[in-house]
Design an enzyme around this catalytic site. Sequence first.
Site, PDB file in Angstrom:
ATOM      1  N   LYS A 238      54.440 218.975   1.790  1.00  0.00           N
ATOM      2  CA  LYS A 238      53.250 219.708   0.917  1.00  0.00           C
ATOM      3  C   LYS A 238      51.431 218.574   1.426  1.00  0.00           C
ATOM      4  O   LYS A 238      51.055 218.678   1.707  1.00  0.00           O
ATOM      5  CB  LYS A 238      52.821 220.522   0.715  1.00  0.00           C
ATOM      6  CG  LYS A 238      53.695 222.216   1.354  1.00  0.00           C
ATOM      7  CD  LYS A 238      53.156 222.354   2.149  1.00  0.00           C
ATOM      8  CE  LYS A 238      54.451 223.666   2.945  1.00  0.00           C
ATOM      9  NZ  LYS A 238      53.715 224.403   4.207  1.00  0.00           N
TER      10      LYS A 238
ATOM     11  N   TYR B 133      59.892 219.726  -1.629  1.00  0.00           N
ATOM     12  CA  TYR B 133      58.778 220.001  -0.458  1.00  0.00           C
ATOM     13  C   TYR B 133      57.402 219.715  -0.958  1.00  0.00           C
ATOM     14  O   TYR B 133      56.721 219.988   0.113  1.00  0.00           O
ATOM     15  CB  TYR B 133      59.239 221.737  -1.138  1.00  0.00           C
ATOM     16  CG  TYR B 133      58.752 222.397  -0.488  1.00  0.00           C
ATOM     17  CD1 TYR B 133      58.536 222.764   0.510  1.00  0.00           C
ATOM     18  CD2 TYR B 133      57.571 223.176  -1.800  1.00  0.00           C
ATOM     19  CE1 TYR B 133      57.744 224.194   0.374  1.00  0.00           C
ATOM     20  CE2 TYR B 133      56.885 223.939  -1.152  1.00  0.00           C
ATOM     21  CZ  TYR B 133      56.610 224.654  -0.059  1.00  0.00           C
ATOM     22  OH  TYR B 133      56.010 225.315   0.607  1.00  0.00           O
TER      23      TYR B 133
ATOM     24  N   SER C 137      49.484 224.862   3.958  1.00  0.00           N
ATOM     25  CA  SER C 137      50.172 223.775   3.121  1.00  0.00           C
ATOM     26  C   SER C 137      50.922 224.486   1.954  1.00  0.00           C
ATOM     27  O   SER C 137      51.195 225.808   1.591  1.00  0.00           O
ATOM     28  CB  SER C 137      48.838 222.816   2.757  1.00  0.00           C
ATOM     29  OG  SER C 137      49.340 222.174   1.237  1.00  0.00           O
TER      30      SER C 137
END
Length: 261
Positions: free
Chosen positions: A153, A149, A135
């Site tokens: 995660k 982005y 992650s």
Amino acid sequence: MESKVWLITGASSGFGRGVLERVLDNGDRAVAVARHTGSLDALAKRHIGKLLVLTADVRITADVDAAVAMAEQRFGRIDILLNNAGHGLFGGSEEVTEAELLNVFETNVFGAMRLVRAVLPVMRAQGSGHIINISSAVGHASWPFGGAYAATKHAIEALSEALQAEVAPLGIRVTVVNPGYFATGFAGSMPMAAANPAYQAMRNQVLSGFGAMSAGNPDEVVEAILNAARDAGAPFRHFVGEDGRAWARGSLEARLQAVGA
């Protein structure tokens, strides 16, 4: 101890390449999966019989299923899945196109889950296994022009939490590794959405801030992954890098204040 079989995605560079080299040197066997595998040729020649290199794209289900089938056929088992394949995306919420957003989710989230679904029948049949999902510290925080982005995660965090509870009774472990900013070439190769002039000043400020950051040694993350694999009692999450800890800590403290803790 009996050697382990690793399946590592994004194995041609960065954390994946670092872990691959270490596990082979330690006597384990490995399946290295990447879209471009030419950089792994020399490593494969040094570890004949221990390393299977496969060209595959985690965005394609058939590629993933074939890679897992070939891994099991070659080594008879898969002990550790390292879901490392991924890429960034820099752009504001108004700048990032739907195609760009879909692409980063296809790799970072759907790709990881394709691997999970493909390896779980193997691990269930073994009665053991370990899934390590890479992650990021921004899985608990976000920043301007990094929301897309960070969202991937955040998704990995939620999916991994659920997965951990689902597979623990089957003897399968799940670990999430949360790196901060490390010198892997990740930032330099990050796709960038086309700039909207309305945000140019802030965009430039964020980019200059990245340029001023000090990148950590990727070996720290490699070591954290190896330690998590070795230690059956290791915690579910591993934050690596003080900068990443600070980002996550700030976000989590703000959330605790919001709920009155």
